[in-house]
Scaffold this motif. Sequence first.
Motif, mmCIF file in Angstrom:
data_model
loop_
_atom_site.group_PDB
_atom_site.id
_atom_site.type_symbol
_atom_site.label_atom_id
_atom_site.label_comp_id
_atom_site.label_asym_id
_atom_site.label_seq_id
_atom_site.Cartn_x
_atom_site.Cartn_y
_atom_site.Cartn_z
ATOM 1 N N GLY A 1 -6.740 5.922 -12.920
ATOM 2 C CA GLY A 1 -7.912 5.604 -13.725
ATOM 3 C C GLY A 1 -9.017 5.070 -12.838
ATOM 4 N N TYR A 2 -10.196 5.641 -12.977
ATOM 5 C CA TYR A 2 -11.355 5.191 -12.215
ATOM 6 C C TYR A 2 -12.138 4.240 -13.115
ATOM 7 C CZ TYR A 2 -9.910 8.905 -9.150
ATOM 8 O OH TYR A 2 -9.166 9.709 -8.310
ATOM 9 N N ILE A 3 -12.014 2.951 -12.844
ATOM 10 C CA ILE A 3 -12.604 1.920 -13.684
ATOM 11 C C ILE A 3 -14.123 1.950 -13.588
ATOM 12 C CG2 ILE A 3 -12.690 -0.569 -14.106
ATOM 13 C CD1 ILE A 3 -9.750 -0.536 -12.865
ATOM 14 N N LEU B 1 -13.859 0.832 -8.251
ATOM 15 C CA LEU B 1 -12.507 0.375 -8.589
ATOM 16 C C LEU B 1 -11.671 1.499 -9.176
ATOM 17 C CD1 LEU B 1 -13.374 -2.987 -10.377
ATOM 18 C CD2 LEU B 1 -12.559 -2.698 -8.040
ATOM 19 N N GLN B 2 -10.390 1.530 -8.741
ATOM 20 C CA GLN B 2 -9.459 2.483 -9.325
ATOM 21 C C GLN B 2 -8.087 1.839 -9.459
ATOM 22 O OE1 GLN B 2 -9.295 5.891 -6.764
ATOM 23 N NE2 GLN B 2 -7.799 5.002 -5.408
ATOM 24 N N LEU B 3 -7.322 2.311 -10.417
ATOM 25 C CA LEU B 3 -5.962 1.844 -10.650
ATOM 26 C C LEU B 3 -5.075 3.074 -10.772
ATOM 27 C CD1 LEU B 3 -3.984 -0.479 -11.287
ATOM 28 C CD2 LEU B 3 -4.553 -0.132 -13.705
ATOM 29 N N ALA B 4 -3.999 3.126 -9.990
ATOM 30 C CA ALA B 4 -3.083 4.266 -10.009
ATOM 31 C C ALA B 4 -1.672 3.782 -10.327
ATOM 32 C CB ALA B 4 -3.097 4.983 -8.669
ATOM 33 N N LEU B 5 -0.992 4.509 -11.188
ATOM 34 C CA LEU B 5 0.411 4.264 -11.530
ATOM 35 C C LEU B 5 1.172 5.540 -11.197
ATOM 36 C CD1 LEU B 5 -0.235 2.766 -15.071
ATOM 37 C CD2 LEU B 5 0.142 1.493 -12.959
ATOM 38 N N ASN B 6 2.260 5.411 -10.454
ATOM 39 C CA ASN B 6 3.014 6.583 -10.012
ATOM 40 C C ASN B 6 4.512 6.348 -10.151
ATOM 41 O OD1 ASN B 6 0.852 8.355 -8.740
ATOM 42 N ND2 ASN B 6 0.490 6.385 -7.763
ATOM 43 N N ALA B 7 5.246 7.436 -10.359
ATOM 44 C CA ALA B 7 6.706 7.391 -10.400
ATOM 45 C C ALA B 7 7.231 8.547 -9.552
ATOM 46 C CB ALA B 7 7.204 7.522 -11.829
ATOM 47 N N TYR B 8 8.344 8.300 -8.887
ATOM 48 C CA TYR B 8 8.965 9.289 -7.997
ATOM 49 C C TYR B 8 10.464 9.283 -8.267
ATOM 50 C CZ TYR B 8 11.386 10.690 -3.731
ATOM 51 O OH TYR B 8 12.244 11.266 -2.846
ATOM 52 N N TYR B 9 11.077 10.463 -8.262
ATOM 53 C CA TYR B 9 12.521 10.590 -8.377
ATOM 54 C C TYR B 9 12.996 11.555 -7.309
ATOM 55 C CZ TYR B 9 17.130 11.820 -10.068
ATOM 56 O OH TYR B 9 18.481 12.032 -10.148
ATOM 57 N N GLY B 10 14.047 11.178 -6.582
ATOM 58 C CA GLY B 10 14.639 12.039 -5.567
ATOM 59 C C GLY B 10 16.141 12.124 -5.756
ATOM 60 N N TYR B 11 16.711 13.291 -5.451
ATOM 61 C CA TYR B 11 18.145 13.505 -5.620
ATOM 62 C C TYR B 11 18.656 14.395 -4.491
ATOM 63 C CZ TYR B 11 22.570 14.973 -7.639
ATOM 64 O OH TYR B 11 23.908 15.225 -7.842
ATOM 65 N N ILE C 1 14.772 6.148 -7.454
ATOM 66 C CA ILE C 1 13.604 6.108 -8.318
ATOM 67 C C ILE C 1 12.663 5.059 -7.743
ATOM 68 C CG2 ILE C 1 12.726 5.530 -10.604
ATOM 69 C CD1 ILE C 1 15.409 6.411 -11.742
ATOM 70 N N MET C 2 11.403 5.421 -7.639
ATOM 71 C CA MET C 2 10.395 4.468 -7.173
ATOM 72 C C MET C 2 9.237 4.468 -8.162
ATOM 73 S SD MET C 2 10.203 4.812 -3.052
ATOM 74 C CE MET C 2 10.020 6.569 -2.949
ATOM 75 N N LEU C 3 8.770 3.285 -8.465
ATOM 76 C CA LEU C 3 7.596 3.102 -9.293
ATOM 77 C C LEU C 3 6.596 2.310 -8.470
ATOM 78 C CD1 LEU C 3 9.442 1.971 -12.540
ATOM 79 C CD2 LEU C 3 8.641 4.274 -11.988
ATOM 80 N N ASN C 4 5.321 2.683 -8.541
ATOM 81 C CA ASN C 4 4.350 1.902 -7.782
ATOM 82 C C ASN C 4 3.016 1.854 -8.510
ATOM 83 O OD1 ASN C 4 2.387 3.911 -6.717
ATOM 84 N ND2 ASN C 4 4.188 4.757 -5.713
ATOM 85 N N THR C 5 2.280 0.856 -8.132
ATOM 86 C CA THR C 5 0.943 0.634 -8.664
ATOM 87 C C THR C 5 0.012 0.420 -7.473
ATOM 88 O OG1 THR C 5 1.841 -0.436 -10.615
ATOM 89 C CG2 THR C 5 -0.461 -0.831 -10.136
ATOM 90 N N LEU C 6 -1.163 0.984 -7.563
ATOM 91 C CA LEU C 6 -2.154 0.824 -6.508
ATOM 92 C C LEU C 6 -3.483 0.427 -7.142
ATOM 93 C CD1 LEU C 6 -3.113 1.366 -3.496
ATOM 94 C CD2 LEU C 6 -3.813 3.597 -4.366
ATOM 95 N N PHE C 7 -4.040 -0.609 -6.624
ATOM 96 C CA PHE C 7 -5.374 -1.037 -7.048
ATOM 97 C C PHE C 7 -6.301 -0.818 -5.877
ATOM 98 C CE2 PHE C 7 -8.669 -4.306 -7.536
ATOM 99 C CZ PHE C 7 -9.171 -3.928 -8.768
#
Length: 175
Positions: free
Chosen positions: A143-145, A149-159, A166-172
């Motif tokens: 999201g571009y505030i 400013l921006q806020l990013a939410l991401n999820a990753y899954y590897g097998y 599983i990784m979850l991250n947030t970036l401001f």
Amino acid sequence: GWFGVGAHFFFFFAGDGRLTYRRIGLSAACHQAFDKDHRYVLSAGVGLNYVIRSIDFAKLYFNNQWVDDVGFDLSATNGEPLQRESFSMLDLNAGLNFNAYVHEQVKLDAGFAMLHVNQPKHTFLGSTERLGFRYQANVGVTGYINERLQLALNAYYGYEKKASEIMLNTLFGYG
């Protein structure tokens, strides 16, 4: 649509036995926009890496070389089934990614990749041990505030080979 190519070089070593990892890679990707403003883009890419791994076993200590009241005797046999001190492999990877600006200030993306497509041999033991297929999936929303400013939410899954992460991250971001 457009096309991109890339190359990378990677080198590191660590530890008493100087475990060394060298990699040179080439990649290519094709990107296809589905509208004139490039708000919806599908990308497909492939990568090929040449990897060389080595280690100096003579500089490592093993339990079979321990002598009570003396310490490690490196002249004693280590008792390990080590066959070679280096090996090389070709590693092929491929993936897809989709980006969508669903609103002027909101970007969604989702991707899937498969690593070790050719399942290269990967061992110092001289056996037939191979890397397993590694599946990776990712999703994210940014999201571009405002302009800065921006806020990013991401999820990753590897097998890979019954192991998953599983990784979850947030970036401001500010800039």
